[in-house]
Design a protein around this motif. Sequence first.
Motif, PDB file in Angstrom:
ATOM      1  N   ILE A 153       0.833  -1.208   0.000  1.00 56.47           N
ATOM      2  CA  ILE A 153       0.000   0.000   0.000  1.00 56.47           C
ATOM      3  C   ILE A 153       0.865   1.253   0.000  1.00 56.47           C
ATOM      4  O   ILE A 153       0.553   2.237  -0.685  1.00 56.47           O
ATOM      5  CB  ILE A 153      -0.950   0.006   1.221  1.00 56.47           C
ATOM      6  N   LYS A 249      -3.327   4.018  -2.537  1.00 60.59           N
ATOM      7  CA  LYS A 249      -3.806   2.971  -1.642  1.00 60.59           C
ATOM      8  C   LYS A 249      -5.060   2.272  -2.155  1.00 60.59           C
ATOM      9  O   LYS A 249      -5.636   1.436  -1.456  1.00 60.59           O
ATOM     10  CB  LYS A 249      -4.084   3.541  -0.247  1.00 60.59           C
ATOM     11  N   GLY A 252      -5.490  -1.372  -1.839  1.00 63.61           N
ATOM     12  CA  GLY A 252      -5.410  -1.889  -0.477  1.00 63.61           C
ATOM     13  C   GLY A 252      -6.132  -3.213  -0.275  1.00 63.61           C
ATOM     14  O   GLY A 252      -5.730  -4.025   0.562  1.00 63.61           O
ATOM     15  N   ASN A 256      -4.198  -6.432   1.196  1.00 64.70           N
ATOM     16  CA  ASN A 256      -4.661  -7.165   2.378  1.00 64.70           C
ATOM     17  C   ASN A 256      -4.925  -8.630   2.069  1.00 64.70           C
ATOM     18  O   ASN A 256      -4.622  -9.513   2.880  1.00 64.70           O
ATOM     19  CB  ASN A 256      -5.911  -6.489   2.946  1.00 64.70           C
ATOM     20  N   THR A 336     -10.918  -1.360  -1.056  1.00 62.75           N
ATOM     21  CA  THR A 336     -11.087   0.026  -0.623  1.00 62.75           C
ATOM     22  C   THR A 336     -12.169   0.609  -1.540  1.00 62.75           C
ATOM     23  O   THR A 336     -11.860   1.283  -2.511  1.00 62.75           O
ATOM     24  CB  THR A 336      -9.763   0.807  -0.771  1.00 62.75           C
ATOM     25  N   GLY A 431      -7.799   0.674   4.601  1.00 62.67           N
ATOM     26  CA  GLY A 431      -6.426   0.305   4.269  1.00 62.67           C
ATOM     27  C   GLY A 431      -5.392   1.356   4.621  1.00 62.67           C
ATOM     28  O   GLY A 431      -4.295   1.351   4.070  1.00 62.67           O
ATOM     29  N   TRP A 432      -5.720   2.228   5.576  1.00 62.25           N
ATOM     30  CA  TRP A 432      -4.808   3.332   5.870  1.00 62.25           C
ATOM     31  C   TRP A 432      -5.002   3.787   7.319  1.00 62.25           C
ATOM     32  O   TRP A 432      -6.128   3.862   7.799  1.00 62.25           O
ATOM     33  CB  TRP A 432      -5.094   4.499   4.933  1.00 62.25           C
ATOM     34  N   GLY A 444      -0.085   2.895   5.170  1.00 57.19           N
ATOM     35  CA  GLY A 444      -0.817   1.705   4.750  1.00 57.19           C
ATOM     36  C   GLY A 444      -1.060   0.758   5.900  1.00 57.19           C
ATOM     37  O   GLY A 444      -0.178   0.544   6.743  1.00 57.19           O
TER      38      GLY A 444
END
Length: 463
Positions: A153, A249, A252, A256, A336, A431-432, A444
């Motif tokens: 990310i 991102k 993301g 993940n 995301t 995701g952040w 990330g």
Amino acid sequence: MHPALVHRNSVDQVTRVLAVSENTLAETLSTLSDTQLEWCKLNGFTGKQGSALLLPRGEKGEMIALFGTKPDGLHETLAFGAVITLLPAGDYALDPAFPDQEQATLGFLLSNYEFAAYKAGKAPEYRLVQPEGIDVEKLLHIAEGVRLARDLINTPANDLGPEELALAVKDLFDAHEGEGRIVAGDHLLAENLPMVHAVGRASRRAPQLADFCWGAPDHPKITLVGKGVVFDTGGLNIKPGNSMALMKKDMGGAANVLGLALMIMARKLPVRLRVIVPCVENAISGNSFRPGDVLESRKGLTVEIGNTDAEGRLILADALALASEEEPEFLIDMATLTGAARVALGPDLPPFFTDNEAFADELQLVSEASADPVWRLPLWQPYMKYLESQIADINHINTSGAGFAGSITAALFLSRFVEDTSKWAHFDIYGWSPTTRPGKPAGGEAQAIRALFDLLCERYDKK
């Protein structure tokens, strides 16, 4: 061994960390030297949860640090990760009486992260003596998976294009003796993945789809699908500058999924793992897909485009249709996907959607225990009316004009491309981490994958 974990006999000078709460402060202070006691007073240390203080050397030269916990211990929190910012670099060891040493160690490992690929110099080094009596191997798998997700990310889009992301999938599976393939460019059309191609065709970097498997074919089939939009301009519905700043991102979900896949394969869970990642850049050029276009999908449904900035659900739809054809025991997608999810639940609490009541109940409990929170939102079928199209089978965004229930309608759209929704769960993650907190450095972030890994371990882990 993780570089942040060491064996006791491999270090010379270690600082022993004592857990202290506001309830036990007086008892702990009574065991200290006069100099150490005076130091605590001068620094106003009260044992407040999450606070820490390095004491002067004791009479025997021992180094001691105090760490504040809740009155009943650390429990499920990752609070011990705060030592990375509160104490000087060095080697630390948990006192034998320190509570919940497994979670404390995980908090330390998750906080001991810095994305330094583009920085000169070396970060201060924090190390923890490996505690006894905990499942260190599992913690290392988790830390490695989280690190992979964060690294991907945090990598800027100029260095992580669709091809690089697809190759990251391949590299991960190659490292664990998996197998699969990457479909790229116009081959996506030949392979009946038209919406992946449509979203990614405007970029000079060709769209890709990575499809890889690992594990014995007769094991339970677990399939993971991750949104891999390496950068999202919004397409012809271009984003304003402030909304585009973090769009590196937008892959993301893919990051993940790969972090979770690493955990599963490193742990050697007895499952047949399949990972599908559509990798695209939503760019702008003369052949960009347009608002009002009607796209064919792998599922056979025609999709009217309401907004080119809702591209993630299009590539996921083709990938989910592909995944469903194999009839996995369980299908999980991560993306995301919507700003509506952030408005509803903020950056730290990702919603998930599923019709599987047993899975939802189990995940909710596991997520609380693992300090990896999630929150279930409904697949509210009456809102399917918001996706109606006058010229196609479905519109991919809410057409009511009111912008209601954005995260729910996105999930409902995806559900139309899943063959058996009782075996499917959708995670709309951020995701952040906007700020640094214990266990969660700014940047990330891995979300929901620690909880999902714990759930899969409970179901399948034989160790």
